[in-house]
Structures are given as C-alpha cells and as structure tokens.
Design a protein around this motif. Structure first.
Motif: not given
Length: 130
Positions: A116-118, A106, A85, A81, A112-114
């Motif tokens: 990484l979240r998905i 999205i 990104p 994961d 990048t954080e978003e």
C-alpha cells in the motif's frame, strides 16, 4: 529480446506489445508490457512508474495488445491505490526476475501495508475487451 520475440508473434510469459495513441500527437506509440491475469481479471502494471505509456493510456482510455499479427483492442480502468496490493503481489510473484530492480527490494512476500505504501508509484490498469 522479449519485445522482439513478441513483435514476431512469440509471447513469453504473457508478454505483449502495448499500442496506445499519443495524448498530444494522436499517433500510435508502442511499448513491451507483461499482461497479468489474476483472479479472472487482466491487468497492466507499470513497473517503471508514471511513464509515457501510462500518461497516454490515462488520456486515451483504450489501446491495443499485440502479439505478432494478432491485435486485441481493450478498454482500461485505472485502479485506486487501495486496490493495488494483491495485483502488485501477483505481478511480483510472476515477473520478479524481470522487474525486481524497479521495486527497490520489495517482493511478493511483502506485507500488505508495504505494498500500500508503494502503490502510488506503480500505476495498475484493469483491462477488458472493447
């Protein structure tokens, strides 16, 4: 339509027919996919998540990419994961018009954080020649 054209030998924006042996039956299973080239590497991204071709590819580790009569065998390595990104960003930049529905709003400009979240919901495989 894209799958039909790809089977006939006409690739649209990197479209391919992915062929992977079924993990239970051992029979070839096929699905249309978009092959992404990013920073000199090639990737398969599963915009619909953990679908059957993903499960089969995890077990088989190899497959074929087809365009008409051309067949390319490959080896697949699933990305962790944390490495997804920038690949997801490049995939969305290239095919947003086709796959944005599966990414719940999205886009390629997401932080990048978003991404990484998905990332856990979108398998990504680096492919290399066999």
């Amino acid at each position: 339509m894209v799958a039909g054209l790809t089977k006939a030998g006409l690739s649209l924006w990197g479209s391919r027919v992915l062929a992977v042996r079924g993990r239970k039956s051992g029979e070839w299973r096929t699905n249309p996919v978009n092959l992404l080239t990013h920073n000199g590497e090639r990737y398969l991204v599963a915009p619909r998540g953990h679908v059957q071709w993903v499960r089969n590819l995890r077990v088989a580790g190899t497959g074929q990419l087809r365009v008409g009569r051309r067949v390319e065998s490959f080896h697949a390595t699933e990305l962790p994961d944390a490495d997804k990104p920038e690949v997801l960003r490049a995939y969305l930049r290239r095919w947003k018009w086709e796959v944005s529905y599966f990414f719940d709003g999205i886009g390629a400009d997401a932080p990048t954080e978003e991404l990484l979240r998905i990332a856990p919901g979108y398998p990504v495989f680096r492919i290399s020649g066999d």
